[in-house]
Design an enzyme around this catalytic site. Structure first.
Site, PDB file in Angstrom:
ATOM      1  N   LYS A 158     -19.081  38.646 -41.219  1.00 40.69           N
ATOM      2  CA  LYS A 158     -19.964  38.007 -40.236  1.00 40.69           C
ATOM      3  C   LYS A 158     -20.656  39.081 -39.406  1.00 40.69           C
ATOM      4  O   LYS A 158     -19.975  39.962 -38.876  1.00 40.69           O
ATOM      5  CB  LYS A 158     -19.052  37.239 -39.270  1.00 40.69           C
ATOM      6  CG  LYS A 158     -19.223  35.760 -39.244  1.00 40.69           C
ATOM      7  CD  LYS A 158     -18.107  35.125 -38.440  1.00 40.69           C
ATOM      8  CE  LYS A 158     -18.588  34.631 -37.100  1.00 40.69           C
ATOM      9  NZ  LYS A 158     -17.522  33.902 -36.368  1.00 40.69           N
ATOM     10  N   ASP A 173     -13.314  35.071 -25.066  1.00 41.04           N
ATOM     11  CA  ASP A 173     -14.114  34.895 -26.277  1.00 41.04           C
ATOM     12  C   ASP A 173     -15.317  33.990 -26.009  1.00 41.04           C
ATOM     13  O   ASP A 173     -15.178  32.777 -25.866  1.00 41.04           O
ATOM     14  CB  ASP A 173     -13.225  34.318 -27.385  1.00 41.04           C
ATOM     15  CG  ASP A 173     -13.913  34.309 -28.743  1.00 41.04           C
ATOM     16  OD1 ASP A 173     -15.136  34.548 -28.792  1.00 41.04           O
ATOM     17  OD2 ASP A 173     -13.227  34.064 -29.745  1.00 41.04           O
ATOM     18  N   GLU A 233     -29.573  30.577 -41.443  1.00 40.08           N
ATOM     19  CA  GLU A 233     -28.550  31.642 -41.328  1.00 40.08           C
ATOM     20  C   GLU A 233     -27.641  31.690 -42.563  1.00 40.08           C
ATOM     21  O   GLU A 233     -27.601  30.741 -43.347  1.00 40.08           O
ATOM     22  CB  GLU A 233     -27.700  31.420 -40.078  1.00 40.08           C
ATOM     23  CG  GLU A 233     -27.048  30.049 -40.034  1.00 40.08           C
ATOM     24  CD  GLU A 233     -25.725  30.027 -39.310  1.00 40.08           C
ATOM     25  OE1 GLU A 233     -24.887  30.916 -39.560  1.00 40.08           O
ATOM     26  OE2 GLU A 233     -25.517  29.089 -38.520  1.00 40.08           O
ATOM     27  N   LYS A 272     -20.694  23.767 -30.996  1.00 39.59           N
ATOM     28  CA  LYS A 272     -19.583  23.309 -31.826  1.00 39.59           C
ATOM     29  C   LYS A 272     -18.507  22.676 -30.957  1.00 39.59           C
ATOM     30  O   LYS A 272     -18.167  23.200 -29.898  1.00 39.59           O
ATOM     31  CB  LYS A 272     -19.043  24.479 -32.629  1.00 39.59           C
ATOM     32  CG  LYS A 272     -19.887  24.638 -33.884  1.00 39.59           C
ATOM     33  CD  LYS A 272     -19.250  25.558 -34.850  1.00 39.59           C
ATOM     34  CE  LYS A 272     -19.486  26.951 -34.357  1.00 39.59           C
ATOM     35  NZ  LYS A 272     -20.415  27.694 -35.146  1.00 39.59           N
ATOM     36  N   VAL A 274     -25.786  32.907 -35.889  1.00 38.58           N
ATOM     37  CA  VAL A 274     -26.967  32.455 -35.144  1.00 38.58           C
ATOM     38  C   VAL A 274     -27.598  33.637 -34.405  1.00 38.58           C
ATOM     39  O   VAL A 274     -28.819  33.851 -34.477  1.00 38.58           O
ATOM     40  CB  VAL A 274     -26.598  31.311 -34.165  1.00 38.58           C
ATOM     41  CG1 VAL A 274     -27.737  31.036 -33.193  1.00 38.58           C
ATOM     42  CG2 VAL A 274     -26.251  30.043 -34.940  1.00 38.58           C
ATOM     43  N   SER A 288     -19.355  33.482 -27.485  1.00 38.97           N
ATOM     44  CA  SER A 288     -20.208  33.884 -28.601  1.00 38.97           C
ATOM     45  C   SER A 288     -21.458  34.646 -28.153  1.00 38.97           C
ATOM     46  O   SER A 288     -22.060  34.337 -27.127  1.00 38.97           O
ATOM     47  CB  SER A 288     -20.633  32.632 -29.374  1.00 38.97           C
ATOM     48  OG  SER A 288     -21.509  32.981 -30.410  1.00 38.97           O
ATOM     49  N   GLN A 289     -21.851  35.615 -28.983  1.00 34.45           N
ATOM     50  CA  GLN A 289     -23.121  36.316 -28.760  1.00 34.45           C
ATOM     51  C   GLN A 289     -24.320  35.377 -28.895  1.00 34.45           C
ATOM     52  O   GLN A 289     -25.418  35.712 -28.462  1.00 34.45           O
ATOM     53  CB  GLN A 289     -23.316  37.408 -29.823  1.00 34.45           C
ATOM     54  CG  GLN A 289     -22.491  38.650 -29.667  1.00 34.45           C
ATOM     55  CD  GLN A 289     -22.828  39.642 -30.772  1.00 34.45           C
ATOM     56  OE1 GLN A 289     -23.832  40.336 -30.704  1.00 34.45           O
ATOM     57  NE2 GLN A 289     -22.010  39.699 -31.792  1.00 34.45           N
ATOM     58  N   ASP A 290     -24.105  34.225 -29.538  1.00 37.66           N
ATOM     59  CA  ASP A 290     -25.217  33.282 -29.717  1.00 37.66           C
ATOM     60  C   ASP A 290     -25.899  32.964 -28.386  1.00 37.66           C
ATOM     61  O   ASP A 290     -27.123  32.862 -28.315  1.00 37.66           O
ATOM     62  CB  ASP A 290     -24.721  31.956 -30.324  1.00 37.66           C
ATOM     63  CG  ASP A 290     -24.243  32.103 -31.764  1.00 37.66           C
ATOM     64  OD1 ASP A 290     -24.373  33.212 -32.328  1.00 37.66           O
ATOM     65  OD2 ASP A 290     -23.739  31.100 -32.305  1.00 37.66           O
TER      66      ASP A 290
HETATM   67  N1  PSU Z   1     -22.860  26.178 -37.468  1.00 44.25           N
HETATM   68  C1  PSU Z   1     -22.133  25.571 -38.450  1.00 44.25           C
HETATM   69  N2  PSU Z   1     -21.146  26.321 -39.049  1.00 44.25           N
HETATM   70  C2  PSU Z   1     -20.941  27.645 -38.737  1.00 44.25           C
HETATM   71  C3  PSU Z   1     -21.725  28.274 -37.715  1.00 44.25           C
HETATM   72  C4  PSU Z   1     -22.664  27.465 -37.125  1.00 44.25           C
HETATM   73  O1  PSU Z   1     -22.351  24.386 -38.756  1.00 44.25           O
HETATM   74  O2  PSU Z   1     -20.076  28.289 -39.333  1.00 44.25           O
HETATM   75  C5  PSU Z   1     -21.544  29.741 -37.380  1.00 44.25           C
HETATM   76  C6  PSU Z   1     -22.852  30.299 -36.829  1.00 44.25           C
HETATM   77  O3  PSU Z   1     -23.226  31.383 -37.628  1.00 44.25           O
HETATM   78  C7  PSU Z   1     -22.540  30.726 -35.414  1.00 44.25           C
HETATM   79  C8  PSU Z   1     -21.122  31.153 -35.569  1.00 44.25           C
HETATM   80  O4  PSU Z   1     -23.388  31.735 -34.955  1.00 44.25           O
HETATM   81  O5  PSU Z   1     -20.577  30.095 -36.381  1.00 44.25           O
HETATM   82  C9  PSU Z   1     -20.445  31.338 -34.239  1.00 44.25           C
HETATM   83  O6  PSU Z   1     -19.394  32.226 -34.384  1.00 44.25           O
HETATM   84  P1  PSU Z   1     -18.696  32.913 -33.105  1.00 44.25           P
HETATM   85  O7  PSU Z   1     -18.080  31.767 -32.361  1.00 44.25           O
HETATM   86  O8  PSU Z   1     -17.679  33.872 -33.686  1.00 44.25           O
HETATM   87  O9  PSU Z   1     -19.780  33.609 -32.343  1.00 44.25           O
HETATM   88 MN    MN Z   2     -16.266  35.031 -30.676  1.00 44.60          MN
END
Ligand code: PSU
Ligand code: MN
Length: 305
Positions: free
Chosen positions: A90, A142, A30, A163, A110, A144-146
């Site tokens: 993003k 909040d 990614e 995370k 992701v 994530s779409q992941d």
């Molecule tokens: N893994 C990492 N660092 C990152 C991410 C993942 O080690 O920055 C990113 C990925 O792209 C993941 C995103 O999809 O953070 C999630 O963001 P959000 O919580 O806004 O969906």
């Molecule tokens: Mn988010």
């Protein structure tokens, strides 16, 4: 060209084009982690090291991102550097059609990378930590779409777990509710990104062969991706107790500065990097490279059977 789509909004690197033609194993990477997950110049070094490790193992890296309305499948070092320095916005999966139609740039998360990679027939993807349910979800909603993307696209996703800035318990519950197949690679303790284990149990698999057998069955009789949780190497891990105070400080700051939405994850990662004096950066790099290695082994085994 065999197994490769040739739509005008797709741009394959020569290396990936050749890999597709020759049926070589490809590993997707990614670009959000490059643009927003790590600071300069570590982001460039890490992205290039991940690609290097994949080539050394005998697979081909395909770093994915969007440039002027085209999905790049495979990038040159110059393109990786451009993502690292220009930090395009993003893009998760739902932002992709708009970004393509309106000829924009975007760093794929992701979920965005899962969409692009699976549409062109790549089956293995290496990342760091997946997104999930944020800790103040009750107020912010909040999530994530992941997580949703893992139910929609059929890939093997190698990560070091979710995370640790997230509400881990709720993210686990949502993984179950959404029916996402998740396994621990050589561990039955759910890894948590910077930390190699937690007290949450996870189904253990002990070989690449088992991962592939599960993926085959998912394709035959299920849906979505197989989420492989690969613990960060012990020598580089940061224990959960150590993380907690940095995380609290970062969250306090976040509330004061009213950061929300897409900025939450990059903000928290960058603040805890400062509080930990760069330790989280080293851990993040280590786990990304470790995941690229395992993803390569999986991609190679998938082709060699
Ligand atoms: N893994 C990492 N660092 C990152 C991410 C993942 O080690 O920055 C990113 C990925 O792209 C993941 C995103 O999809 O953070 C999630 O963001 P959000 O919580 O806004 O969906
Ligand atoms: Mn988010």
């Amino acid at each position: 060209m065999k197994g490769m789509k040739t739509e005008d909004f797709l741009a394959f690197s020569d290396e990936v084009k050749q890999a597709f033609n020759e049926g070589k194993p490809v590993v997707a990477l990614e670009s959000t982690v490059i643009a927003h997950g790590l600071p300069l110049p570590v982001n460039i070094e890490t992205a290039i090291s991940m690609e290097k490790v994949i080539r050394e193992k005998g697979a081909v890296p395909a770093t994915i991102g969007i440039v002027k309305g085209k999905v790049k499948i495979g990038m040159s070092e110059e393109e990786i550097e451009w993502f690292a320095r220009s930090k395009p916005r993003k893009v998760g999966m739902r932002e992709i059609p708009t970004a393509l139609a309106l000829r924009e740039n975007g760093a794929t998360t992701v979920s965005g990378t899962l969409l692009c990679a699976s549409k062109v027939g790549i089956e293995v993807f290496a990342t760091g930590g997946i997104g999930g349910v944020h800790r103040d979800v009750v107020n912010t909603f909040d999530i994530s779409q992941d997580l949703l993307a893992l139910t929609k696209f059929n890939m093997i996703v190698v990560s070091s777990g979710m995370k640790s800035i997230l509400d881990v318990g709720k993210t686990c519950e949502l993984l179950e509710t959404l029916g996402i197949v998740a396994v621990g690679y050589r561990t039955d303790r759910m890894p948590l990104f910077y930390s190699s284990e937690s007290d949450i149990t996870i189904r253990r698999v002990s070989s690449v062969g088992d991962i592939i057998r599960i993926f085959d069955m998912v394709k035959r009789f299920y849906f979505g991706s197989v989420l492989v949780m690969n613990p960060v190497p012990k020598k580089d891990e940061i224990r959960r107790e150590e993380m907690e105070s940095w995380l609290r400080m970062a969250e306090d700051e976040m509330r004061r500065s009213k950061v929300s939405g897409k900025n939450v994850t990059p903000f928290l990662l960058s603040r805890i990097a400062t509080f930990s004096r760069g330790r989280t950066i080293r851990t993040n790099t280590s786990l990304l490279i470790h995941n690229a290695e395992l993803a390569s082994e999986i991609a190679i085994s998938l082709k060699n059977r």
